[in-house]
Design an enzyme around this catalytic site. Structure first.
Site, PDB file in Angstrom:
ATOM      1  N   ARG A 129       6.433   9.789 -10.417  1.00 41.44           N
ATOM      2  CA  ARG A 129       5.860  11.069 -10.867  1.00 41.44           C
ATOM      3  C   ARG A 129       6.921  12.141 -11.084  1.00 41.44           C
ATOM      4  NH1 ARG A 129       1.789  11.493  -5.993  1.00 41.44           N
ATOM      5  NH2 ARG A 129       3.752  10.841  -5.076  1.00 41.44           N
ATOM      6  N   HIS A 146       5.594 -13.099   6.192  1.00 39.87           N
ATOM      7  CA  HIS A 146       6.880 -13.802   6.295  1.00 39.87           C
ATOM      8  C   HIS A 146       6.847 -14.960   7.295  1.00 39.87           C
ATOM      9  CE1 HIS A 146       8.274 -10.547   3.950  1.00 39.87           C
ATOM     10  NE2 HIS A 146       8.369  -9.674   4.933  1.00 39.87           N
ATOM     11  N   LYS A 163      19.873  -8.434  15.719  1.00 38.09           N
ATOM     12  CA  LYS A 163      19.196  -8.656  14.448  1.00 38.09           C
ATOM     13  C   LYS A 163      19.360 -10.138  14.115  1.00 38.09           C
ATOM     14  CE  LYS A 163      19.721  -7.556   9.596  1.00 38.09           C
ATOM     15  NZ  LYS A 163      19.828  -6.466   8.655  1.00 38.09           N
ATOM     16  N   LYS A 181       4.499  -6.543  -0.719  1.00 39.68           N
ATOM     17  CA  LYS A 181       3.685  -6.555   0.497  1.00 39.68           C
ATOM     18  C   LYS A 181       3.603  -5.130   1.065  1.00 39.68           C
ATOM     19  CE  LYS A 181       6.956  -6.389   4.051  1.00 39.68           C
ATOM     20  NZ  LYS A 181       7.451  -6.685   5.344  1.00 39.68           N
ATOM     21  N   HIS A 209       9.994 -12.044   0.248  1.00 43.79           N
ATOM     22  CA  HIS A 209      11.419 -12.232  -0.037  1.00 43.79           C
ATOM     23  C   HIS A 209      12.075 -13.250   0.899  1.00 43.79           C
ATOM     24  CE1 HIS A 209      11.767  -8.970   2.915  1.00 43.79           C
ATOM     25  NE2 HIS A 209      12.954  -9.474   3.187  1.00 43.79           N
ATOM     26  N   GLU A 238      14.461  -7.477  14.560  1.00 47.16           N
ATOM     27  CA  GLU A 238      15.225  -6.366  13.988  1.00 47.16           C
ATOM     28  C   GLU A 238      15.797  -5.523  15.123  1.00 47.16           C
ATOM     29  OE1 GLU A 238      13.169  -4.629  10.235  1.00 47.16           O
ATOM     30  OE2 GLU A 238      11.607  -5.123  11.658  1.00 47.16           O
ATOM     31  N   LYS A 281      15.324 -16.613   0.269  1.00 48.48           N
ATOM     32  CA  LYS A 281      16.605 -16.717   0.996  1.00 48.48           C
ATOM     33  C   LYS A 281      17.151 -18.137   0.867  1.00 48.48           C
ATOM     34  CE  LYS A 281      15.726 -12.958   4.210  1.00 48.48           C
ATOM     35  NZ  LYS A 281      16.870 -12.080   4.041  1.00 48.48           N
ATOM     36  N   LYS A 298      10.659  -5.061  16.562  1.00 53.36           N
ATOM     37  CA  LYS A 298      11.639  -4.018  16.264  1.00 53.36           C
ATOM     38  C   LYS A 298      12.346  -3.655  17.567  1.00 53.36           C
ATOM     39  CE  LYS A 298       9.727  -1.943  12.141  1.00 53.36           C
ATOM     40  NZ  LYS A 298      10.863  -2.255  11.254  1.00 53.36           N
ATOM     41  N   ASP A 354       2.764  -6.485   9.078  1.00 58.41           N
ATOM     42  CA  ASP A 354       4.011  -6.264   8.347  1.00 58.41           C
ATOM     43  C   ASP A 354       4.850  -7.544   8.265  1.00 58.41           C
ATOM     44  OD1 ASP A 354       5.796  -4.541   6.977  1.00 58.41           O
ATOM     45  OD2 ASP A 354       7.040  -4.360   8.764  1.00 58.41           O
TER      46      ASP A 354
HETATM   47  P1  NAP Z   1       8.704   4.859  -1.066  1.00 60.43           P
HETATM   48  O1  NAP Z   1      10.155   5.041  -0.766  1.00 60.43           O
HETATM   49  O2  NAP Z   1       7.720   5.774  -0.431  1.00 60.43           O
HETATM   50  O3  NAP Z   1       8.557   4.977  -2.664  1.00 60.43           O
HETATM   51  C1  NAP Z   1       7.329   5.076  -3.310  1.00 60.43           C
HETATM   52  C2  NAP Z   1       7.573   5.180  -4.794  1.00 60.43           C
HETATM   53  O4  NAP Z   1       6.312   5.253  -5.463  1.00 60.43           O
HETATM   54  C3  NAP Z   1       8.356   6.409  -5.208  1.00 60.43           C
HETATM   55  O5  NAP Z   1       9.161   6.087  -6.320  1.00 60.43           O
HETATM   56  C4  NAP Z   1       7.254   7.379  -5.609  1.00 60.43           C
HETATM   57  O6  NAP Z   1       7.771   8.358  -6.480  1.00 60.43           O
HETATM   58  C5  NAP Z   1       6.292   6.416  -6.297  1.00 60.43           C
HETATM   59  N1  NAP Z   1       4.930   6.893  -6.348  1.00 60.43           N
HETATM   60  C6  NAP Z   1       4.156   7.328  -5.312  1.00 60.43           C
HETATM   61  N2  NAP Z   1       2.948   7.719  -5.771  1.00 60.43           N
HETATM   62  C7  NAP Z   1       2.954   7.508  -7.102  1.00 60.43           C
HETATM   63  C8  NAP Z   1       2.008   7.715  -8.127  1.00 60.43           C
HETATM   64  N3  NAP Z   1       0.784   8.235  -7.889  1.00 60.43           N
HETATM   65  N4  NAP Z   1       2.348   7.389  -9.389  1.00 60.43           N
HETATM   66  C9  NAP Z   1       3.573   6.877  -9.670  1.00 60.43           C
HETATM   67  N5  NAP Z   1       4.507   6.659  -8.752  1.00 60.43           N
HETATM   68  C10 NAP Z   1       4.206   6.972  -7.481  1.00 60.43           C
HETATM   69  O7  NAP Z   1       8.212   3.396  -0.758  1.00 60.43           O
HETATM   70  P2  NAP Z   1       9.109   2.068  -0.644  1.00 60.43           P
HETATM   71  O8  NAP Z   1       9.696   2.002   0.713  1.00 60.43           O
HETATM   72  O9  NAP Z   1      10.022   1.977  -1.824  1.00 60.43           O
HETATM   73  O10 NAP Z   1       7.995   0.926  -0.708  1.00 60.43           O
HETATM   74  C11 NAP Z   1       7.326   0.571  -1.900  1.00 60.43           C
HETATM   75  C12 NAP Z   1       6.433  -0.648  -1.621  1.00 60.43           C
HETATM   76  O11 NAP Z   1       7.250  -1.740  -1.241  1.00 60.43           O
HETATM   77  C13 NAP Z   1       5.444  -0.435  -0.474  1.00 60.43           C
HETATM   78  O12 NAP Z   1       4.276  -1.169  -0.735  1.00 60.43           O
HETATM   79  C14 NAP Z   1       6.170  -1.043   0.713  1.00 60.43           C
HETATM   80  O13 NAP Z   1       5.274  -1.478   1.696  1.00 60.43           O
HETATM   81  C15 NAP Z   1       6.871  -2.214   0.044  1.00 60.43           C
HETATM   82  N6  NAP Z   1       8.073  -2.670   0.754  1.00 60.43           N
HETATM   83  C16 NAP Z   1       9.090  -1.809   1.032  1.00 60.43           C
HETATM   84  C17 NAP Z   1      10.231  -2.277   1.684  1.00 60.43           C
HETATM   85  C18 NAP Z   1      11.403  -1.362   1.960  1.00 60.43           C
HETATM   86  O14 NAP Z   1      12.401  -1.848   2.535  1.00 60.43           O
HETATM   87  N7  NAP Z   1      11.371  -0.103   1.598  1.00 60.43           N
HETATM   88  C19 NAP Z   1      10.323  -3.616   2.065  1.00 60.43           C
HETATM   89  C20 NAP Z   1       9.270  -4.479   1.746  1.00 60.43           C
HETATM   90  C21 NAP Z   1       8.150  -3.990   1.080  1.00 60.43           C
HETATM   91  P3  NAP Z   1       7.044   9.799  -6.717  1.00 60.43           P
HETATM   92  O15 NAP Z   1       6.598  10.287  -5.368  1.00 60.43           O
HETATM   93  O16 NAP Z   1       8.073  10.645  -7.380  1.00 60.43           O
HETATM   94  O17 NAP Z   1       5.901   9.511  -7.623  1.00 60.43           O
END
Ligand code: NAP
Length: 486
Positions: A47, A237, A342, A145, A175, A213, A179, A337, A232
């Protein structure tokens, strides 16, 4: 080799943590190795009101941080030329016109939509992509996920996404399956005749799968407190790793042949009845302690956590598989956690020799063991007994290290690199099918319900340890110990 067809990889959540930490670094590596199609473009979507240059600048700063020594400015410049940005609010259908404009120039190219956002947006994104006319026959969607909170919510998301994408267009990413050591486990099991006769209850005493972790919830407390370790880590996994260890040899490496065999294992898991939850599961929550020599707060003191939270940060389970091959072999699963180290590993403990002629008592310490490590380093070790050099017959445990890095000197692909390549090639083998995911939910739900019904709080454990004492007790009841305690 890279395909010559044009590719638009659209990353929803393109400014988020996962995109910056994992996805763009993986794509950068593929670019440097000339594995991306020359015409591949990556369109970040969020956004935020960025333009293409603003997105490239932001991504460049993050890449320097996350790529570390692998960041090379000249390579990054050529990679960044592939990046574009579209400002879209996933909840507002009108705003998809911006994305349609970006994609209009290449109507027949390959389109991959990577949904790296909260899963609550998956249905709206799929619906609006379809309504904006952005999907064609071989468009693909990658789902991160956690896919739902329970069976009902995961079904709802799958139903809604499934209205716009066929099951063979949906790539549910886990993921851990990308691996290298996990794929090597498949190669060892099904590419060699040596292990298959041993891979069964007659020779395997127990299996241990640990994903530990050292970090706490970091900045994601608000997210984690609603999810917990079972949803989670275990539902996805750990159960997927269990399937890779336990499944029967598939007839081929074809996606459905592999996924059919994994599904059979998930369906053969012995269900947790009301009395089993206390006997076969442990849930814990960390208290203040030390990590890496520094004091760290307890879970309840972390930002974003409810003061009376009962969310588990640790789970240990004794799983059993009701098949001829595995009846009576415990599969211990553990994740947490703020653990002491790790480590992510699968340990196959073989039975001891029935009788020792060397005067070494037959003990679990001396039994053969295969250790498949995914973290901190990627290795496969076979623990054997060998004669110590010298004039007496003295046996010592030794590790036979199957050193793939030495044998194959080419660079190993990181899990996300491998899986992104598979999405581009249309290979679903390492992605989770809907029925697998639902079978996994069906198995974990009674455990979650049993914890809720018990009214007990998760067992406390000190940060920087291996979890609550009840976790060791879970194995000692069978006369066993966790790998690091042996
Ligand atoms: P995050 O850092 O909170 O990022 C969320 C992203 O979505 C941002 O780019 C945000 O940008 C965008 N977003 C939120 N609301 C939106 C909307 N209404 N329209 C368009 N874009 C929108 O989350 P994340 O950690 O990257 O995780 C993303 C997904 O991957 C989640 O489902 C999480 O469970 C999964 N995941 C994450 C990790 C990790 O290591 N981070 C690992 C495994 C899985 P704006 O707010 O600018 O729109």
């Amino acid at each position: 080799m890279a395909s010559t067809r044009s590719l638009d990889l659209v990353v929803f959540g393109g400014t988020g943590d996962l995109a910056m930490r994992k996805l763009l670094p993986a794509l950068y590596h593929l670019h440097c190795d000339a594995l991306l199609p020359p015409e591949a473009r990556i369109v970040g979507v969020a956004r935020d009101g960025l333009d293409d240059d603003g997105y490239r600048r932001f991504a460049g700063q993050q890449a320097e941080r996350f790529l570390g020594r692998d960041f090379r400015s000249d390579d990054w410049q050529t990679f960044a030329a592939r990046l574009a940005y579209a400002q879209v609010d996933a909840m507002q259908g009108d705003s998809f016109a911006t994305l349609a404009d970006r994609l209009a120039a290449r109507p027949d190219g390959q389109r991959v939509f990577y949904l790296s956002t909260a899963p609550s947006l998956f249905a709206a994104i799929s619906r609006h992509l379809d309504a904006a006319g952005l999907l064609h026959g071989d468009s693909r969607v990658v789902l991160e996920k956690p896919l739902g909170h329970d069976l009902a919510s995961s079904r709802q998301i799958n139903d809604e996404v499934g209205r716009h994408f066929g099951e063979d267009q949906i790539y549910r990413i886990d993921h851990y399956l990308g691996k290298e050591p996990v794929q090597n486990l498949l190669a060892l099991r099904f590419g060699n005749a040596l292990f298959e006769p041993l891979w069964r209850r007659e020779w395997v005493r127990d299996v241990q799968i640990t994903v530990a972790e050292q970090v706490g919830v970091e900045t994601r407390g608000d997210f984690y407190d609603r999810v917990g370790a079972m949803r989670d880590m275990v539902q996805n996994h750990l159960l997927q790793l269990l399937c890779i260890v336990a499944m029967e040899p598939p007839a081929s490496i074809n996606p459905d042949a592999v996924r059919d065999e994994k599904l059979k294992i998930l369906r053969a898991l012995r269900p947790f009845g009301a009395g089993d939850v206390a006997a076969r599961s442990v849930r814990g929550q960390y208290r203040a302690g030390a990590s890496g020599g520094k004091p760290v707060p307890g879970y309840l003191e972390e930002p974003g956590i409810a003061t009376d939270s009962r969310t588990e940060t640790f789970v240990a389970l004794k799983a059993e598989i009701n098949t001829w091959r595995w009846a009576g072999v415990p599969f211990f699963l553990r994740t947490g956690k703020r653990m002491q180290e790790k480590v992510a590993e699968i340990v196959i403990n073989f039975r001891s020799v029935p009788h020792s002629i060397f005067g070494v008592p037959a003990s679990p310490f001396h039994a053969n063991r295969m250790v498949i490590r995914m973290q901190p380093e990627e290795t496969v070790d076979l623990h054997l007994l060998a004669k110590q050099p010298g004039d007496v017959m003295h046996l010592q445990p030794v590790r036979l290290n199957l050193d793939f890095a030495e044998a194959f000197r080419s660079r190993r692909l990181e899990a996300y690199e491998r899986l992104l390549m598979d999405v581009m090639r249309g290979n679903l083998t390492l992605f989770v099918r809907r029925d697998e995911q639902e079978a996994a939910w069906r198995w974990v739900e009674p455990i979650l319900a049993g914890w809720d019904a018990s009214g007990e709080r998760p067992k406390p454990y000190t940060a920087g340890t291996w979890g609550p004492a009840a976790s060791s007790a879970l194995l000692s009841r069978d006369g066993l110990s966790w790998h690091e305690e042996i």
